[in-house]
Scaffold this motif. Sequence first.
Motif, PDB file in Angstrom:
ATOM      1  N   UNK A   7      30.079  71.641  59.439  1.00 52.77           N
ATOM      2  CA  UNK A   7      30.102  70.293  59.987  1.00 52.77           C
ATOM      3  C   UNK A   7      30.646  70.245  61.414  1.00 52.77           C
ATOM      4  N   UNK A   8      31.520  71.158  61.760  1.00 53.14           N
ATOM      5  CA  UNK A   8      32.013  71.195  63.144  1.00 53.14           C
ATOM      6  C   UNK A   8      30.876  71.509  64.106  1.00 53.14           C
ATOM      7  N   UNK A   9      30.040  72.486  63.733  1.00 55.49           N
ATOM      8  CA  UNK A   9      28.896  72.825  64.581  1.00 55.49           C
ATOM      9  C   UNK A   9      27.911  71.658  64.638  1.00 55.49           C
ATOM     10  N   UNK A  30      30.164  63.340  59.627  1.00 58.71           N
ATOM     11  CA  UNK A  30      31.580  62.998  59.416  1.00 58.71           C
ATOM     12  C   UNK A  30      31.823  62.562  57.978  1.00 58.71           C
ATOM     13  N   UNK A  31      30.934  61.745  57.450  1.00 52.69           N
ATOM     14  CA  UNK A  31      31.077  61.291  56.066  1.00 52.69           C
ATOM     15  C   UNK A  31      31.023  62.475  55.098  1.00 52.69           C
ATOM     16  N   UNK A  32      30.072  63.367  55.334  1.00 52.49           N
ATOM     17  CA  UNK A  32      29.921  64.518  54.447  1.00 52.49           C
ATOM     18  C   UNK A  32      31.133  65.427  54.514  1.00 52.49           C
ATOM     19  N   UNK A  33      31.810  65.424  55.665  1.00 55.17           N
ATOM     20  CA  UNK A  33      33.036  66.217  55.833  1.00 55.17           C
ATOM     21  C   UNK A  33      34.282  65.439  55.382  1.00 55.17           C
ATOM     22  N   UNK A  34      34.072  64.345  54.624  1.00 54.59           N
ATOM     23  CA  UNK A  34      35.181  63.530  54.090  1.00 54.59           C
ATOM     24  C   UNK A  34      36.001  62.875  55.198  1.00 54.59           C
ATOM     25  N   UNK A  35      35.324  62.443  56.266  1.00 55.88           N
ATOM     26  CA  UNK A  35      35.991  61.743  57.368  1.00 55.88           C
ATOM     27  C   UNK A  35      35.348  60.360  57.490  1.00 55.88           C
ATOM     28  N   UNK A  36      35.536  59.570  56.432  1.00 56.02           N
ATOM     29  CA  UNK A  36      34.832  58.301  56.280  1.00 56.02           C
ATOM     30  C   UNK A  36      35.157  57.307  57.387  1.00 56.02           C
ATOM     31  N   UNK A  37      36.432  57.140  57.704  1.00 53.35           N
ATOM     32  CA  UNK A  37      36.802  56.151  58.722  1.00 53.35           C
ATOM     33  C   UNK A  37      36.246  56.526  60.097  1.00 53.35           C
ATOM     34  N   UNK A  38      36.239  57.827  60.412  1.00 54.10           N
ATOM     35  CA  UNK A  38      35.649  58.266  61.680  1.00 54.10           C
ATOM     36  C   UNK A  38      34.148  57.994  61.702  1.00 54.10           C
ATOM     37  N   UNK A  39      33.501  58.178  60.552  1.00 54.67           N
ATOM     38  CA  UNK A  39      32.068  57.905  60.464  1.00 54.67           C
ATOM     39  C   UNK A  39      31.788  56.432  60.735  1.00 54.67           C
ATOM     40  N   UNK A  40      32.600  55.553  60.166  1.00 50.82           N
ATOM     41  CA  UNK A  40      32.424  54.117  60.399  1.00 50.82           C
ATOM     42  C   UNK A  40      32.645  53.762  61.864  1.00 50.82           C
ATOM     43  N   UNK A  41      33.617  54.423  62.504  1.00 51.99           N
ATOM     44  CA  UNK A  41      33.880  54.164  63.929  1.00 51.99           C
ATOM     45  C   UNK A  41      32.667  54.552  64.783  1.00 51.99           C
ATOM     46  N   UNK A  42      32.010  55.664  64.441  1.00 50.75           N
ATOM     47  CA  UNK A  42      30.817  56.097  65.180  1.00 50.75           C
ATOM     48  C   UNK A  42      29.687  55.084  65.002  1.00 50.75           C
TER      49      UNK A  42
END
Length: 309
Positions: A141-143, A169-181
Amino acid sequence: EGALAPGEVAVYSVLARHLRQEGDQEDLADRIVQRMVEANEEAADAHLEHYLVQQRDAAIKKARLDAEEEAMRREAEAAGNEQFREEALAAFEEKKAEQTAEYEAATAEARKSLQRAYELDPTKPGVLMYLGTEAMSDEDYDAALKYFRAGKEHAPEVPNFYRQEAIALYTADRLDEALAVLDEGLREFGLRRAPELAEIKIQLLLEKKDFAATREVIEELRELHHPKADTLADYHEARILLNKGQWLEAVQALQAVGPRLFDDPRLQASAGVMQSAAYRKLGQYDLAAKKYRQVLNRTPDYAPAQAGL
């Protein structure tokens, strides 16, 4: 055979695709694509096109293998003779290993072409999108984020990079960051130009059980005053009812909105599966099975409906 057209990648591409559509010109089409790369070795477009052709061929190999495996297993299971069944399955496993190796080799070659395209033009949107998608399939997911963010930088007019970054981001369990994007993308493009961002946002908000925020997005859809937007709003309202466990109300809402999704088979199938799930919760198993079958009649390959039956 001997023709070359330096700088004319599109000429090769169109000709190869035409030959493939003919059905019996696969080998000639492959040679034309190879010629395209030879004549345009320093063109990112040529290597990107080569990647797409190789990926398509690899996908066809995989689909054929899966279909053969399914047919063989059905035939073996139907056979009354246990020894025949075991021998048939063993023979197929040997063939499968050989064909899987071919598929994996084709996939590796495709990725080499994509990487070469990136080396030649690291700002090309199509290259960045496919590199990000490949990284997602590798769960790197970083790549994936690196490529999707580069795509946003070099192709700011493409909302799909926001969508793909949010999914990564969502798939990497970073839900709030995904919503911000997604919020960033919606500010940039607006709901009318990028409704797909709103669809993903609603999905993530439902994941959080944030029904109030979900309804805010739904109301924004209604403010577009467009029949399709109204239909999507009603579909998502039904999803809220389902998520809140209001099974009867969900069934009624989905019965109303389902027929209006006729121009979007994916969403219509999704609505049908949700309706079946609500029927099950109500103990109406016959109606659930009937709805699953209706979905499969329209979209035979829809996995959630297959699993439901």
